[in-house]
Design a protein around this motif. Structure first.
Motif, short mmCIF file in Angstrom:
data_model
loop_
_atom_site.label_atom_id
_atom_site.label_comp_id
_atom_site.label_asym_id
_atom_site.label_seq_id
_atom_site.Cartn_x
_atom_site.Cartn_y
_atom_site.Cartn_z
N PHE A 249 40.38 31.39 33.85
CA PHE A 249 40.86 30.02 33.61
C PHE A 249 41.86 30.02 32.46
N ARG A 250 42.99 29.40 32.68
CA ARG A 250 43.97 29.29 31.59
C ARG A 250 44.60 27.90 31.65
N ASN A 251 44.65 27.26 30.50
CA ASN A 251 45.24 25.93 30.44
C ASN A 251 46.76 26.07 30.34
N GLU A 252 47.37 26.51 31.43
CA GLU A 252 48.80 26.82 31.44
C GLU A 252 49.62 25.58 31.07
N ILE A 253 50.63 25.78 30.25
CA ILE A 253 51.46 24.65 29.82
C ILE A 253 52.28 24.12 30.99
N ILE A 259 50.67 28.25 44.08
CA ILE A 259 49.55 29.03 43.56
C ILE A 259 50.00 30.21 42.70
N PHE A 260 51.27 30.23 42.31
CA PHE A 260 51.74 31.32 41.45
C PHE A 260 51.14 31.18 40.04
N ARG A 261 51.16 29.99 39.52
CA ARG A 261 50.60 29.77 38.18
C ARG A 261 49.60 28.64 38.25
N MET A 262 48.32 29.01 38.20
CA MET A 262 47.26 28.02 38.36
C MET A 262 46.44 27.93 37.07
N ARG A 263 45.64 26.89 36.99
CA ARG A 263 44.77 26.78 35.80
C ARG A 263 43.42 27.43 36.07
N GLU A 266 41.99 33.70 40.32
CA GLU A 266 41.07 34.82 40.46
C GLU A 266 41.81 36.12 40.14
N GLN A 267 41.10 37.01 39.46
CA GLN A 267 41.72 38.29 39.10
C GLN A 267 40.92 39.45 39.69
N MET A 268 41.63 40.55 39.91
CA MET A 268 40.96 41.80 40.30
C MET A 268 41.38 42.80 39.22
N LYS A 331 58.84 38.38 40.70
CA LYS A 331 57.85 37.85 39.75
C LYS A 331 56.65 38.80 39.64
N GLU A 332 56.02 38.75 38.48
CA GLU A 332 54.85 39.62 38.24
C GLU A 332 53.68 39.28 39.17
N VAL A 333 53.16 40.33 39.80
CA VAL A 333 51.95 40.16 40.60
C VAL A 333 50.80 40.93 39.95
N GLU A 334 51.16 42.05 39.32
CA GLU A 334 50.13 42.90 38.72
C GLU A 334 50.64 43.47 37.40
N THR A 373 44.30 47.94 35.10
CA THR A 373 45.16 47.41 36.16
C THR A 373 44.63 46.01 36.45
N SER A 374 45.54 45.03 36.42
CA SER A 374 45.10 43.64 36.51
C SER A 374 45.99 42.87 37.47
N ILE A 375 45.39 42.43 38.56
CA ILE A 375 46.20 41.76 39.60
C ILE A 375 45.59 40.41 39.94
N GLY A 376 46.44 39.42 40.15
CA GLY A 376 45.97 38.09 40.51
C GLY A 376 45.80 37.99 42.02
N VAL A 377 44.61 37.58 42.46
CA VAL A 377 44.36 37.46 43.90
C VAL A 377 45.31 36.43 44.51
N ASP A 378 45.48 35.31 43.77
CA ASP A 378 46.29 34.22 44.31
C ASP A 378 47.77 34.59 44.41
N ARG A 379 48.23 35.33 43.40
CA ARG A 379 49.64 35.77 43.47
C ARG A 379 49.83 36.77 44.60
N MET A 380 48.82 37.58 44.81
CA MET A 380 48.87 38.55 45.89
C MET A 380 48.90 37.80 47.23
P1 ATP Z 1 52.37 35.55 33.17
O1 ATP Z 1 53.30 36.30 32.24
O2 ATP Z 1 52.96 35.29 34.53
O3 ATP Z 1 51.73 34.35 32.55
P2 ATP Z 1 50.38 37.35 32.31
O4 ATP Z 1 51.21 38.52 31.90
O5 ATP Z 1 49.86 36.43 31.29
O6 ATP Z 1 51.15 36.53 33.45
P3 ATP Z 1 48.05 38.89 32.72
O7 ATP Z 1 47.34 38.33 31.57
O8 ATP Z 1 48.59 40.29 32.65
O9 ATP Z 1 49.20 37.89 33.19
O10 ATP Z 1 47.11 38.71 33.99
C1 ATP Z 1 47.06 39.65 35.04
C2 ATP Z 1 47.39 39.02 36.37
O11 ATP Z 1 46.67 37.82 36.57
C3 ATP Z 1 48.85 38.62 36.53
O12 ATP Z 1 49.64 39.72 36.92
C4 ATP Z 1 48.78 37.57 37.59
O13 ATP Z 1 48.77 38.16 38.88
C5 ATP Z 1 47.44 36.92 37.35
N1 ATP Z 1 47.61 35.65 36.65
C6 ATP Z 1 47.76 35.46 35.32
N2 ATP Z 1 47.88 34.16 35.04
C7 ATP Z 1 47.81 33.50 36.23
C8 ATP Z 1 47.85 32.12 36.59
N3 ATP Z 1 47.97 31.17 35.69
N4 ATP Z 1 47.74 31.80 37.91
C9 ATP Z 1 47.59 32.76 38.84
N5 ATP Z 1 47.54 34.07 38.54
C10 ATP Z 1 47.64 34.45 37.26
#
Ligand code: ATP
Length: 514
Positions: A249-253, A259-263, A266-268, A331-334, A373-380
């Protein structure tokens, strides 16, 4: 650009129309940057997770999984640095009242120079045709050199400001670059401030003295604090890894781009513990291994690139992102990070417990180093969905929308369709469906014309349609229609399991990794 935005909007609409992704709390007008997965979305998402989980835990002798709780002791977030430093620099436009990430505004400005350079290159490539030497052009063309110089200067200034945490300088860059708010069009900005991204809540009743706890902003800390438990109970020897899939969970600004940037997302994540001094070798190993995992899906090798970090966290000694070409750019996925022994050492310090590994070969104890190694399920999910979506022109005024999902992760593997709703065909079709459903997610559909039913399956990415007709009753054969080629093949019912297994099983994908 506008065209790409339109494509993206169409993809989002398709995701909703076909039961993949819904806005959360939609009947209450939605909750910003929170999404629900529908009947097809959840299948695709689960398959992506299975592909990752099995690649990690089944193909590696030395990687095991865990599932840790979302709530954790609040001191963990103090130790990890999240309470003090998990911030984004934010800035508000006073006229539109819109809030932005200052770093993202500047990064977008840098990207504009890249776009200008690429345009020059594309124009020249068209003009010179076969004889075009791109490398030479980039090195010598005055306009390209001018853009490049401006880009590099801005980039250096930006990196220095970020590294020094200099918020006043970030604002100055925004002013000097004359960056305007896309909504109001004005440059009337507030100062840049830091904003902590963690959600806080209370645990226990107030009478008992409730404790502030956080919704975890990453799953990784659940792995670090269980390092000793897993190492000891699993008798693990270095190097070894712990994998976990779970909500963060992140309170993204600025939450945008679907679903690229969600609050809530899910992470793997996988933390790979290694001997100090060997971390860069393992960093390189995981960099390559993870890219191979992505490419095995067959979405197109040119859609991936590495982005090595210039700004490293103070504890990291290497970091890279795997970026994917989304409709709105790479864009960053992992993320793949070499995090030294920072996290485990911090937990040693804050918990007062010894978190060390006794290395029998070296006959000494130390705090292991970590590659993450940290990947976002939703971005994937988004990268798969966007790259598989196609509006296909079939000629003679005919067209279809098709999702070319890799069969192994497609939500529905096959659909059984009786040609007509009579003459015993539905009964036969049901019989086939009942046989297949133990091994494959299998739809049954008897409504509308067969053409319409094929289109419906194309639109959710079903790799195979099995049509039952009158001949089936005579010789036990069916028509097997392939989604991508639309070719139809007559096959014996008894061979269906074997044919489908070859094409849609996760094994076929996992085998590519070895
Ligand atoms: P960004 O720079 O895009 O905010 P980050 O570098 O903070 O991402 P990490 O903390 O490295 O991201 O998190 C690992 C992975 O988790 C990211 O590569 C991404 O796939 C996923 N992730 C991070 N924040 C989010 C978000 N708000 N919504 C969806 N997926 C996310």
């Amino acid at each position: 650009m506008a065209k790409q935005e339109d494509v993206f909007k169409t993809i989002i609409a398709h995701a909703k129309e076909y039961g993949f992704v819904f806005q959360s709390s939609e009947i209450y007008d939605g909750l910003s940057a929170v999404y629900d997965y529908g009947q097809n979305g959840v299948e695709l998402k689960n398959n992506i997770k299975r592909y990752w989980w099995e690649a990690m835990t089944m193909l590696n002798d030395n990687i095991v999984g865990i599932d840790s709780a979302i709530f954790m002791h609040p001191t963990i977030w103090k130790a990890s640095g999240h309470v003090d430093a998990f911030n984004d620099p934010l800035i508000d436009n006073k006229d539109s009242k819109k809030r932005y990430r200052a770093d993202v505004l500047i990064e977008d400005e840098i990207a504009k120079f890249d776009e200008k350079i690429n345009k020059e290159v594309a124009k020249a490539a068209k003009r010179f045709g076969e004889s075009f030497d791109e490398e030479m052009f980039r090195k010598t063309n005055p306009r390209v050199l001018e853009h490049q110089a401006k880009r590099d200067a801005l980039h250096t200034r930006f990196s220095e400001a970020m590294n020094a945490n200099d918020l006043a300088e970030l604002k100055q860059i925004i002013i000097d670059c004359e960056i305007a708010c896309p909504i109001s069009g004005t440059r009337n900005w507030t100062d840049v401030r830091q904003f902590n991204l963690m959600f806080k809540t209370e645990m226990g009743s107030t009478a008992d003295g409730a404790m502030d706890v956080y919704l975890r902003p990453e799953t990784a800390q659940g792995i670090f604090v269980n390092y000793l438990n897993v190492q000891k109970t699993g008798r693990m020897r270095l190097p070894f890894g712990i994998a976990q899939i779970g909500k963060a969970f992140r309170n993204e600004i600025v939450a945008r781009q679907f679903i690229f940037r969600m609050r809530e997302f899910e992470q793997m994540e996988m933390q790979f513990f290694v001997r100090p001094g060997e971390e860069l070798k393992w960093f390189d190993h995981w960099r390559q291994t993870r890219l191979r995992w992505h490419k095995a899906l067959g979405l197109g090798d040119s859609k991936y690139r590495f982005h090595d970090h210039e700004k490293l966290a103070h504890y990291a000694n290497a970091a890279t992102d795997i970026e994917f070409e989304m409709p709105f750019g790479f864009k960053e996925v992992e993320g793949i990070h070499s995090r030294t022994n920072f996290d485990l050492s911090q937990h040693e310090k804050f918990s007062g417990k010894k978190i060390q590994y006794f290395d029998p070969e070296l006959n000494e104890s130390y705090v292991p180093y970590v590659i993450e190694t940290s990947i976002g399920v939703d971005r994937m999910f988004l990268s798969v969905f966007c790259s598989c979506y196609e509006q296909q022109d079939l000629g003679e005024g005919d067209s279809r929308v098709v999702l070319h999902f890799p069969p192994a992760i497609a939500p529905v593997k096959c659909a059984v369709l009786p040609l007509v709703k009579k003459d015993g065909l539905p009964e036969k079709a049901r019989e086939i469906q009942h046989r297949l459903r133990f091994d494959f997610t299998c739809n049954y559909d008897e409504k509308d014309s067969i053409g319409k039913r094929y289109r419906r399956q194309d639109a959710i990415g079903t790799p195979f349609c099995i049509t039952v007709d009158h001949q089936t009753l005579e010789d036990n054969t069916v028509t097997l229609r392939h989604r991508d080629s639309m070719e139809q093949q007559r096959v014996d019912v008894d061979r269906l399991e074997e044919i489908l297994s070859d094409e849609v099983s996760l094994n076929s994908l996992l085998r590519k990794l070895l």
